[in-house]
Motif scaffolding. Sequence first.
Motif, short mmCIF file in Angstrom:
data_model
loop_
_atom_site.label_atom_id
_atom_site.label_comp_id
_atom_site.label_asym_id
_atom_site.label_seq_id
_atom_site.Cartn_x
_atom_site.Cartn_y
_atom_site.Cartn_z
N GLN A 35 0.82 -1.22 0.00
CA GLN A 35 0.00 0.00 0.00
C GLN A 35 0.85 1.27 0.00
N VAL A 36 2.10 1.15 0.43
CA VAL A 36 2.94 2.34 0.54
C VAL A 36 3.13 2.96 -0.84
N SER A 37 2.99 4.30 -0.92
CA SER A 37 3.22 4.92 -2.22
C SER A 37 4.29 6.01 -2.14
N GLU A 38 4.61 6.41 -0.93
CA GLU A 38 5.64 7.44 -0.79
C GLU A 38 6.43 7.18 0.48
N LEU A 39 7.72 7.43 0.43
CA LEU A 39 8.55 7.28 1.62
C LEU A 39 9.35 8.56 1.78
N ASN A 40 9.61 8.96 3.04
CA ASN A 40 10.47 10.12 3.16
C ASN A 40 11.94 9.70 3.18
N THR A 41 12.80 10.71 3.06
CA THR A 41 14.23 10.45 2.86
C THR A 41 14.82 9.59 3.97
N PHE A 42 14.42 9.92 5.21
CA PHE A 42 15.02 9.20 6.34
C PHE A 42 14.60 7.75 6.33
N ASP A 43 13.30 7.50 6.01
CA ASP A 43 12.85 6.12 5.95
C ASP A 43 13.66 5.34 4.92
N ILE A 44 13.85 5.95 3.75
CA ILE A 44 14.58 5.25 2.69
C ILE A 44 16.00 4.91 3.15
N THR A 45 16.66 5.92 3.72
CA THR A 45 18.03 5.69 4.18
C THR A 45 18.08 4.55 5.19
N HIS A 46 17.14 4.61 6.16
CA HIS A 46 17.20 3.62 7.23
C HIS A 46 16.75 2.24 6.78
N ILE A 47 15.90 2.19 5.76
CA ILE A 47 15.55 0.87 5.23
C ILE A 47 16.79 0.20 4.66
N PHE A 48 17.57 0.98 3.89
CA PHE A 48 18.74 0.37 3.28
C PHE A 48 19.90 0.20 4.27
N ASP A 49 19.85 0.97 5.38
CA ASP A 49 20.79 0.74 6.50
C ASP A 49 20.39 -0.47 7.31
N GLU A 50 19.16 -0.92 7.07
CA GLU A 50 18.52 -1.99 7.85
C GLU A 50 18.29 -1.57 9.29
N LYS A 51 18.05 -0.27 9.50
CA LYS A 51 17.61 0.18 10.82
C LYS A 51 16.09 0.09 10.90
N ILE A 52 15.42 0.23 9.76
CA ILE A 52 13.98 -0.02 9.70
C ILE A 52 13.81 -1.35 8.98
N THR A 53 13.14 -2.29 9.62
CA THR A 53 13.09 -3.61 9.01
C THR A 53 11.67 -4.06 8.70
N ASN A 54 10.68 -3.28 9.12
CA ASN A 54 9.30 -3.72 8.92
C ASN A 54 8.51 -2.63 8.22
#
Lengths: 399, 284
Positions: free
Chosen positions: A57-76
């Motif tokens: 359902q996600v259609s937009e992510l902010n910069t910090f989310d994107i960074t942390h997803i690829f840092d694997e700080k956000i995992t869900n």
Amino acid sequence: MKRIVERIIESLFTVSGAISSIVIVLIIVFLFKEGFGLFSSPTVEKGYSLYINSRNQVSELNTFDITHIFDEKITNWSECGGADMLIKPFRFDEIFELFPEDDLEHNRELIPIRLSEIIAANPNIIAFLPQRFAPQNSEEVKELSIRNISISDFFGGKEWMPTSKPTPLFGVLPLILGTLLVSILAILIALPLGLGVAIYLSELASERMRKFMKPTIELLAGIPSVVYGFFGLVILVPIVQKGLNLSVGETAFTGSLILAIMALPTIITVAEDAMRNTPRTMREASLALGATNWQTIYRVIIPYSASGISAAAVLGIGRAIGETMAVLMVTGNAAVMPTSLFQSVRTIPATIAAELGETPAGSSHYQALFLLGCILFIITMIISITAEVISKKQHNKGL
Amino acid sequence: MNKKLSQDIAFVIFRILGLVIVCLLFWILGFIIYNGIEVISWEFLTTAPTEGMTAGGIFPAIVGTLCLIAGSMIFAFPLGVMSAIYTNEYAGNGTIVKFMRVMTNNLSSIPSIVFGLFGMSLFVNTLGFGDSIIAGSLTLGLLVLPLVIRTTEEALKAVPYAYRTGSLALGATKLQTIRRVVLPAALPNITTGLILSIGRVSGETAPILFTVAAYFLPKLPSSIFDQVMALPYHLYVVATSGTNLEASRPIAYGTALVLIAIVLLMNLLANALRKYFGKKVKTS
């Protein structure tokens, strides 16, 4: 004939005058043209996009989310507004682990098809891919909409990670704070010292001593900044490290020390000029009233030349803020929010000097560095105008 | 407190501070000279660096710096002197001159790294010179332009007004007056400005980082579109990013000494000229 030659030469003078005065305009134009391009650059690296499975359902992510997803700080996905499932970050290179590299090398049109298969198979995927290999007209894949870098990202951001992928972070706060910290501390060290020397030179020193010290101070101003940097690196860094028992000697404090030494000549010269311009009658009046020399200095001469002294301080700050090489060599250059004097910091000029060489022209990193140049330009302009206004005040007093 | 005592204390402090400044200069100079002097040899000055810049000399960097000095002066000196002649002799005292003075004054307060950015954007990228002597020289030239203009203006102002009116009264045109009377009288001071600018140009690092300086390039330049090594950048490189910092320390000291020698020589020369001609003008 002679008339014509004269005319030509005279118009050459005019043209030179015109060229010299538009240089600054050219600088402004080029700096700002390159710098402000940053705000029309996407937050994700140019030429790349982010793709997710269309069932997400996600259609937009902010910069910090994107960074942390690829840092694997956000995992869900639930942490950034999606369903409760683990995030599977996917980078373009990983395709070569899944499919034989030779096949893809020879058959490049296969890449987008393989990519869309991968995305379709993983509902929890987020893929960071070059746009030229973008999975096309597939119903299983959707491209995240990406906004441009905003002014608040730049001026409000606390993280400067210009080479982080997929979203470089251009938060300029740590750099601005680092610059101010180092320069202001430098002035706090240099001002009392410089003022003392200025008083000595203008009030106490014999004529012979003055004749010796003025050129000495000029020489100090003439030493190239890279030599100061080298001196700082070889002498001051070990002294600071051992003297204060730190793990590294390359700190904000070391930078301030070297900047203080470099700002001294400016401060001394300007402050001394202001003090020597105190009218003789004022001195004599004070002495005639029974004041000692010292009382005359701090009750009459210093208050009288206060604006000249402030101009000296302001000019010193200006020199310190723009100083590049010496600071680059002794402050350690860690781009983090400064929390203490005895930690490594990074200033704006040092950042430009250290990073511009490896940055391709036109990239958003390049534009961000030019924007740093604009900030530096504006700060020093304000400082130089302030100093001019202050010293004009001093001048008017003399009349 | 006794006012005599407080005066004594204060004055002692100021004298010590004065001493500290002098000591500081001698400390820095002494440190460079003491460590550098044993490295300097004819071979060091005339050979290229070898073995990852831990051995050999600094000849290409010296040549590069000389190229940059020459290039920037060819550009900045005529431009600066002519625009100073314009503002001082032709333009009167109107708003245009005030505007130009503000512009050049502010130009001199811009940090050198900003000149580097500008040079990269205009000369290297927009005009397509690439990293080259010409791009670096133009950037450095712009950097010293305010200095050249200011010293020339001061030199022209120091020429007594009577010289000009005398020449004009004899029937000379304005240009003849400037060429035959004003410029010869101002020449010593203009030369001083030129020498000071050379000192400034030879030590600047930040403007050449992205416009000309090469990390390692033992070959000498063959055209103005070549990259060169330069002394200040070479010092930065060997001091911070060599392959073997300990082994390249002596090279760094030697480079620093050569650099400082050039800069100090220029300063001393300018001072001597000032003194020599200052006396000459007074006695004549």
